[in-house]
Design a protein around this motif. Sequence first.
Motif, PDB file in Angstrom:
ATOM      1  N   ALA A   1       0.849  -1.189   0.000  1.00 51.62           N
ATOM      2  CA  ALA A   1       0.000   0.000   0.000  1.00 51.62           C
ATOM      3  C   ALA A   1       0.884   1.239   0.000  1.00 51.62           C
ATOM      4  O   ALA A   1       1.864   1.313   0.743  1.00 51.62           O
ATOM      5  CB  ALA A   1      -0.914  -0.006   1.217  1.00 51.62           C
ATOM      6  N   PRO A   2       0.572   2.228  -0.837  1.00 50.59           N
ATOM      7  CA  PRO A   2       1.439   3.403  -0.966  1.00 50.59           C
ATOM      8  C   PRO A   2       1.446   4.231   0.299  1.00 50.59           C
ATOM      9  O   PRO A   2       0.564   4.091   1.156  1.00 50.59           O
ATOM     10  CB  PRO A   2       0.816   4.174  -2.128  1.00 50.59           C
ATOM     11  CG  PRO A   2      -0.611   3.752  -2.128  1.00 50.59           C
ATOM     12  CD  PRO A   2      -0.613   2.310  -1.684  1.00 50.59           C
TER      13      PRO A   2
ATOM     14  N   ARG B   1      -5.354  10.732  -1.884  1.00 48.38           N
ATOM     15  CA  ARG B   1      -5.453   9.275  -1.813  1.00 48.38           C
ATOM     16  C   ARG B   1      -6.181   8.671  -3.009  1.00 48.38           C
ATOM     17  O   ARG B   1      -5.793   7.641  -3.528  1.00 48.38           O
ATOM     18  CB  ARG B   1      -6.181   8.897  -0.515  1.00 48.38           C
ATOM     19  CG  ARG B   1      -6.331   7.420  -0.305  1.00 48.38           C
ATOM     20  CD  ARG B   1      -6.901   7.150   1.075  1.00 48.38           C
ATOM     21  NE  ARG B   1      -5.907   7.365   2.091  1.00 48.38           N
ATOM     22  CZ  ARG B   1      -5.852   8.445   2.870  1.00 48.38           C
ATOM     23  NH1 ARG B   1      -6.731   9.406   2.714  1.00 48.38           N
ATOM     24  NH2 ARG B   1      -4.933   8.563   3.786  1.00 48.38           N
ATOM     25  N   THR B   2      -7.240   9.302  -3.468  1.00 49.64           N
ATOM     26  CA  THR B   2      -8.005   8.747  -4.577  1.00 49.64           C
ATOM     27  C   THR B   2      -7.137   8.649  -5.815  1.00 49.64           C
ATOM     28  O   THR B   2      -7.172   7.653  -6.540  1.00 49.64           O
ATOM     29  CB  THR B   2      -9.252   9.608  -4.851  1.00 49.64           C
ATOM     30  OG1 THR B   2     -10.057   9.629  -3.663  1.00 49.64           O
ATOM     31  CG2 THR B   2     -10.062   9.047  -5.985  1.00 49.64           C
TER      32      THR B   2
ATOM     33  N   VAL C   1      -2.581   2.880  -8.855  1.00 50.86           N
ATOM     34  CA  VAL C   1      -2.347   1.447  -8.635  1.00 50.86           C
ATOM     35  C   VAL C   1      -3.305   0.622  -9.486  1.00 50.86           C
ATOM     36  O   VAL C   1      -2.900  -0.366 -10.131  1.00 50.86           O
ATOM     37  CB  VAL C   1      -2.495   1.092  -7.144  1.00 50.86           C
ATOM     38  CG1 VAL C   1      -2.369  -0.413  -6.941  1.00 50.86           C
ATOM     39  CG2 VAL C   1      -1.447   1.825  -6.315  1.00 50.86           C
ATOM     40  N   LEU C   2      -4.571   1.013  -9.520  1.00 50.51           N
ATOM     41  CA  LEU C   2      -5.550   0.284 -10.334  1.00 50.51           C
ATOM     42  C   LEU C   2      -5.168   0.338 -11.807  1.00 50.51           C
ATOM     43  O   LEU C   2      -5.302  -0.658 -12.533  1.00 50.51           O
ATOM     44  CB  LEU C   2      -6.949   0.870 -10.134  1.00 50.51           C
ATOM     45  CG  LEU C   2      -7.563   0.754  -8.734  1.00 50.51           C
ATOM     46  CD1 LEU C   2      -8.948   1.389  -8.718  1.00 50.51           C
ATOM     47  CD2 LEU C   2      -7.632  -0.686  -8.277  1.00 50.51           C
ATOM     48  N   ALA C   3      -4.674   1.492 -12.262  1.00 55.56           N
ATOM     49  CA  ALA C   3      -4.289   1.638 -13.672  1.00 55.56           C
ATOM     50  C   ALA C   3      -3.112   0.733 -14.016  1.00 55.56           C
ATOM     51  O   ALA C   3      -3.039   0.198 -15.126  1.00 55.56           O
ATOM     52  CB  ALA C   3      -3.934   3.093 -13.967  1.00 55.56           C
ATOM     53  N   ALA C   4      -2.186   0.540 -13.080  1.00 58.57           N
ATOM     54  CA  ALA C   4      -1.034  -0.326 -13.336  1.00 58.57           C
ATOM     55  C   ALA C   4      -1.425  -1.797 -13.365  1.00 58.57           C
ATOM     56  O   ALA C   4      -0.850  -2.592 -14.122  1.00 58.57           O
ATOM     57  CB  ALA C   4       0.033  -0.086 -12.266  1.00 58.57           C
TER      58      ALA C   4
ATOM     59  N   GLN D   1      -3.848   0.252   3.473  1.00 55.73           N
ATOM     60  CA  GLN D   1      -4.010  -1.121   2.998  1.00 55.73           C
ATOM     61  C   GLN D   1      -5.493  -1.464   2.833  1.00 55.73           C
ATOM     62  O   GLN D   1      -5.903  -2.043   1.814  1.00 55.73           O
ATOM     63  CB  GLN D   1      -3.358  -2.093   3.977  1.00 55.73           C
ATOM     64  CG  GLN D   1      -3.519  -3.556   3.586  1.00 55.73           C
ATOM     65  CD  GLN D   1      -3.215  -4.501   4.727  1.00 55.73           C
ATOM     66  OE1 GLN D   1      -3.418  -4.166   5.896  1.00 55.73           O
ATOM     67  NE2 GLN D   1      -2.719  -5.678   4.408  1.00 55.73           N
ATOM     68  N   LEU D   2      -6.290  -1.106   3.839  1.00 60.65           N
ATOM     69  CA  LEU D   2      -7.727  -1.392   3.808  1.00 60.65           C
ATOM     70  C   LEU D   2      -8.371  -0.772   2.577  1.00 60.65           C
ATOM     71  O   LEU D   2      -9.138  -1.431   1.850  1.00 60.65           O
ATOM     72  CB  LEU D   2      -8.352  -0.822   5.075  1.00 60.65           C
ATOM     73  CG  LEU D   2      -9.770  -1.236   5.425  1.00 60.65           C
ATOM     74  CD1 LEU D   2      -9.755  -2.582   6.131  1.00 60.65           C
ATOM     75  CD2 LEU D   2     -10.400  -0.192   6.344  1.00 60.65           C
ATOM     76  N   LEU D   3      -8.055   0.491   2.307  1.00 58.46           N
ATOM     77  CA  LEU D   3      -8.662   1.197   1.180  1.00 58.46           C
ATOM     78  C   LEU D   3      -8.228   0.608  -0.152  1.00 58.46           C
ATOM     79  O   LEU D   3      -9.033   0.484  -1.085  1.00 58.46           O
ATOM     80  CB  LEU D   3      -8.292   2.679   1.249  1.00 58.46           C
ATOM     81  CG  LEU D   3      -8.862   3.451   2.445  1.00 58.46           C
ATOM     82  CD1 LEU D   3      -8.243   4.837   2.528  1.00 58.46           C
ATOM     83  CD2 LEU D   3     -10.371   3.549   2.354  1.00 58.46           C
ATOM     84  N   LEU D   4      -6.950   0.243  -0.256  1.00 54.96           N
ATOM     85  CA  LEU D   4      -6.462  -0.294  -1.524  1.00 54.96           C
ATOM     86  C   LEU D   4      -7.043  -1.679  -1.791  1.00 54.96           C
ATOM     87  O   LEU D   4      -7.426  -1.989  -2.923  1.00 54.96           O
ATOM     88  CB  LEU D   4      -4.932  -0.340  -1.515  1.00 54.96           C
ATOM     89  CG  LEU D   4      -4.275  -0.721  -2.843  1.00 54.96           C
ATOM     90  CD1 LEU D   4      -4.719   0.196  -3.975  1.00 54.96           C
ATOM     91  CD2 LEU D   4      -2.753  -0.713  -2.708  1.00 54.96           C
ATOM     92  N   CYS D   5      -7.131  -2.515  -0.766  1.00 52.23           N
ATOM     93  CA  CYS D   5      -7.763  -3.829  -0.932  1.00 52.23           C
ATOM     94  C   CYS D   5      -9.194  -3.681  -1.436  1.00 52.23           C
ATOM     95  O   CYS D   5      -9.621  -4.382  -2.360  1.00 52.23           O
ATOM     96  CB  CYS D   5      -7.770  -4.584   0.404  1.00 52.23           C
ATOM     97  SG  CYS D   5      -6.188  -5.247   0.921  1.00 52.23           S
TER      98      CYS D   5
END
Length: 637
Positions: free
Chosen positions: A522-523, A529-530, A536-539, A570-574
């Motif tokens: 997680a960054p 943040r958005t 990350v989603l784009a990659a 981490q929670l948000l990225l998951c």
Amino acid sequence: MRIGIVGGGPAGLFLATLLRRQPRPPDVAVYDRNPPGATYGFGVVFSERTLEYIARGDPETCAAMTSCAVHWDDIELRVHGRRLRCGGHGFSAIARSELLRVLQERADTAGAQLNFEQEASAADLDGCDVVVIAEGAQSSSRQQHEQAFGTSISVGEARFIWFGTTQRFDALTMIFRETEHGAFGVHAYPFADGQSTFIVETDANTWQRAGLDACDPRDLAPGESDTNAIEHCRKVFAEELGDHELLANNSKWLAFPTVRNQRWSAGNAVLIGDAAHTAHFSVGSGTKMAMEDAIALAQSLEGAASIPEAFEAYEAARRPGIEHIQEVAEPSRVWWERFGQRLQQLSPERFAFHFHTRTGMVSHDSLRMRDRRFVRAIDEATAPAGARGSGTLPTTDALDLRGLSLANRIVVTAPDSTAFAIGAMALAGAGLVMSSAVTSRAQLRQWCAAVQEAQQHLRGQAVGLSVAQALALDDEFWAAAHGAFELLDVHIDPGDPATSERFRDARRRWPESRPLAAHVTAPPESHKRTRTTEAVLAALAPLRQEGCLDLVTVSPRTVSPRRDAAGIEQLLLCDAIRNELGVPVAMAGGVLTIDDARTQIEAGRADLCWGRPQFASPDWAPEEEATAEQRLSLVSA
């Protein structure tokens, strides 16, 4: 001592009262540009705990507040025609106009000098020993000294607008409605007989598609409301409002500003309330934090030997708690920026559970302590079709990844590269046993030998290999990995295209029937943040589209005994990867208990939870974890 307070809102007025009630009261003057009783907004919410805290600071003020407050215990979600109510929360609300009346009367009775319709001039403040800046988030006094305070303001991407209504709600009611333009949500709660606050919130894209950006709030006069917004929201929520109207009071679309200051004092000036800090209104009232600040500052000024010591004591007492609230508020703010997508993807029950656990501070067990009936209904509705009514934990559900079937949702790392350690994890019941991140050929050979030796102890569990970026994926690696492991977890850097190419090559070399996971960290915490999540989603999106990606493992930057800023990232990225990219997710490192694992899986944020060796069994109850930890500690001894 002479104290000047700039701002006659709840923070300034309550502080004036507290200071004047001290055994040796200072001279206190409050300055406010508005007339007495002038206010924007409708109701103010307090938790039971906050009222208890205020009562300790000034029992008379608290008694006057509660005498005209409305109390309720429940939170109700209205989703797709369903009403899902959870009890045991405990809130009170009071009309903001009534709160100001109470606080003005208390400050006046205590002997504070109240100067309304008067800006505090330099001459007014020059003779003050202490200047308290309590003007709110847009404080002009603070802005004049932004560098001294180290002020930063980050603005959220969602849009919200504050209304009142004569429609009576009997609980904190969250209403969600899908329209042709996108989703709108409401925070509604009672604050007086026949009156409720009615806050409408939506994401920026929906707001624009609906044409609600046509009115620039800067073009409205002070106190003027956006009439187009009133009409639009009245139509969207016509069913909930019935014959009742929306009441406007300086109602205009806003984006929430999160205020932070590196220092809360500079010279003889000190910040309190929204001038010092803000946190998104969905997790706590700014008024609550402001009044708590007032208590702490009054106590510090009374007890310290000097003004600098008082300021230092005040900040030391308040900053840790405020920063924790701001941490908790961030995932809630982000949730409101993206709730429309979850509304489409999740069942009403899972959506409700996802909402209640959005901050990372509320778990399945803590929610069950509040309302067992509510949680039982959520468990029943979110259980797999064949397991409904059985009481089966979601951690025990099977999961298929490509050609690999995992018996349950628990993943653990073997404590070391020995057959004994791997076998112990398997015997404890984890569905997947992983190696630590392998960085060298020597480590790879050790793990391969250990897996081969441990085969007799495996009872259908899979064993996976975690591959660090430093390890070369050459022919020797592939020869060893093919013979020992059923899943590869390859670390990648979403910001480095070379690691994505390495991952593609791994998919070509790894057997088609075996799953391949991309492991990301997680960054760092970012107020943008958005945008970070979108990067990350784009990659990862091309890897998914090419059929390379079977699982994404997400680790926090650091692991803490509590869910800190790293755990929240981490929670948000998951959540975003699983529900927006549509790829199964393993939440690694930040999962510390079986309760936490159950919470994230049942809420739909994760498919696998990768935790400590001591919860290798997917169906241990929380009280069994200590015994399990003692038993498995022998593995690493």
